[in-house]
Design an enzyme around this catalytic site. Structure first.
Site, PDB file in Angstrom:
ATOM      1  N   ARG A 171       0.813  -1.221   0.000  1.00 44.48           N
ATOM      2  CA  ARG A 171       0.000   0.000   0.000  1.00 44.48           C
ATOM      3  C   ARG A 171       0.847   1.273   0.000  1.00 44.48           C
ATOM      4  O   ARG A 171       0.499   2.273   0.617  1.00 44.48           O
ATOM      5  CB  ARG A 171      -0.967   0.008   1.194  1.00 44.48           C
ATOM      6  N   SER A 220     -11.070   0.317   3.564  1.00 45.33           N
ATOM      7  CA  SER A 220     -10.194  -0.221   4.606  1.00 45.33           C
ATOM      8  C   SER A 220      -9.436   0.914   5.294  1.00 45.33           C
ATOM      9  O   SER A 220      -8.752   1.692   4.634  1.00 45.33           O
ATOM     10  CB  SER A 220      -9.203  -1.220   4.017  1.00 45.33           C
ATOM     11  N   GLU A 290      -4.328   3.316   6.495  1.00 38.29           N
ATOM     12  CA  GLU A 290      -4.343   3.106   5.048  1.00 38.29           C
ATOM     13  C   GLU A 290      -5.057   4.265   4.372  1.00 38.29           C
ATOM     14  O   GLU A 290      -4.680   4.692   3.290  1.00 38.29           O
ATOM     15  CB  GLU A 290      -5.021   1.781   4.703  1.00 38.29           C
TER      16      GLU A 290
END
Length: 297
Positions: A171, A220, A290
């Site tokens: 990520r 998320s 995130e």
């Protein structure tokens, strides 16, 4: 600096543009300027002439983003239809505009008999965002399919960057601050469209069953720690259903935060920080955000 003193554009430039309607959480302040370029030349020319001290941020579908209540004090670039096209380069390769959605890319790949891009169906964003963040789901990531991407740097310079230049980790990429991804080239493998559709259907059903898709959410919230799942740690810390102001940890999937209707961005961010504190106290793990958080509190 007013719109009248900014560089001339062929696209649309709006001063004090509310961002809440453009992001999934439906919260947050305004952009000092919102720029929707006519094409990549329009974007490049604008950034070349723009005061280098003015911050610039790209905005896709606004799905994995908290815009703080004080708004963004610079230029937010939103890519429109002119930069959302997907074209087939050869039997296994697609060139996708930075504004193209994951659903459009995966559907085009299916129709072309290109497998391996099905997971993009589940990423609620645009090519520019998930190239920057190495977006992924269901066991695959952008780094598995990316050949190269074209970016417009904050300086206005245009660069084509190969996969290896992006420094992908989980990520995360090493794209420069303020760079806007205007296109990406993805390569998959030959597959029957019916097989691709079946996998897309499986992914869609899995998301429907496990995620609060019809809520004001940001996707998320926290990255999965090595060898574990963020949702499990959040649940173990007793945070399922936890509320701060108008924000709540989802009962359905506790790595999702929800705006119940009247939450401020401060409520949502404070809830996330409280979850991080409780998880740290319970398990010793420091969860990493995130969701990107931008702007002035």
């Amino acid at each position: 600096m007013s719109v009248a003193t900014l560089p001339a554009v062929r696209g649309r430039l709006t001063e004090n543009a509310p961002l809440a309607p453009l992001v999934w959480f439906k919260s947050g302040g305004s952009a000092k300027w919102l720029f929707e370029p006519a094409d990549r030349d329009d974007l490049s020319d604008f950034l070349v002439a723009l005061d280098p001290d003015v911050p610039v941020m790209g905005l896709g579908l606004g799905s994995n983003l908290i815009v703080r209540d004080g708004g963004f004090p610079g230029v937010v670039v939103r890519l429109g239809k002119a930069l959302a096209k997907v074209e087939k380069l050869d039997d296994l390769t697609l060139r996708c505009g930075g504004g193209a959605s994951g659903i459009l890319v995966s559907s085009t790949a299916r129709d072309a008999g290109i497998g391996g891009l099905e997971f993009l169906r589940s990423i609620p964003g645009t090519v520019g965002g998930f190239v920057r963040m190495n977006g992924g789901a269901y066991g695959r990531e952008v780094k598995d399919i990316l050949v190269e991407c074209e970016v417009v740097l904050r300086s206005g310079a245009r660069r084509t960057l190969a996969l290896e230049a992006l420094g992908y980790t989980y990520r995360h990429s090493e794209l420069p601050e303020g760079a806007i991804v205007v296109s990406a080239t993805f390569r998959g493998h030959a597959e029957e469209p019916s097989v691709i559709q079946a996998e897309m259907d499986r992914i869609a059903q899995s998301r429907e069953e496990s995620q609060p898709l019809r809520s004001r959410t940001g996707g998320s919230t926290f990255k999965n720690p090595p060898g574990d799942k963020a949702w499990r740690l959040v649940d173990e810390a007793g945070c399922r259903g936890l509320m701060v102001g108008g924000a709540q940890v989802s009962e359905k999937h506790c790595n999702f935060l929800l705006n119940l209707g009247a939450a401020t961005s401060a409520d949502i961010e404070a809830l996330g920080e409280e979850v991080r504190r409780r998880v740290k106290d319970k398990s010793g793990v420091t969860l990493e955000w995130e969701i990107q958080r931008v702007g002035v509190a």
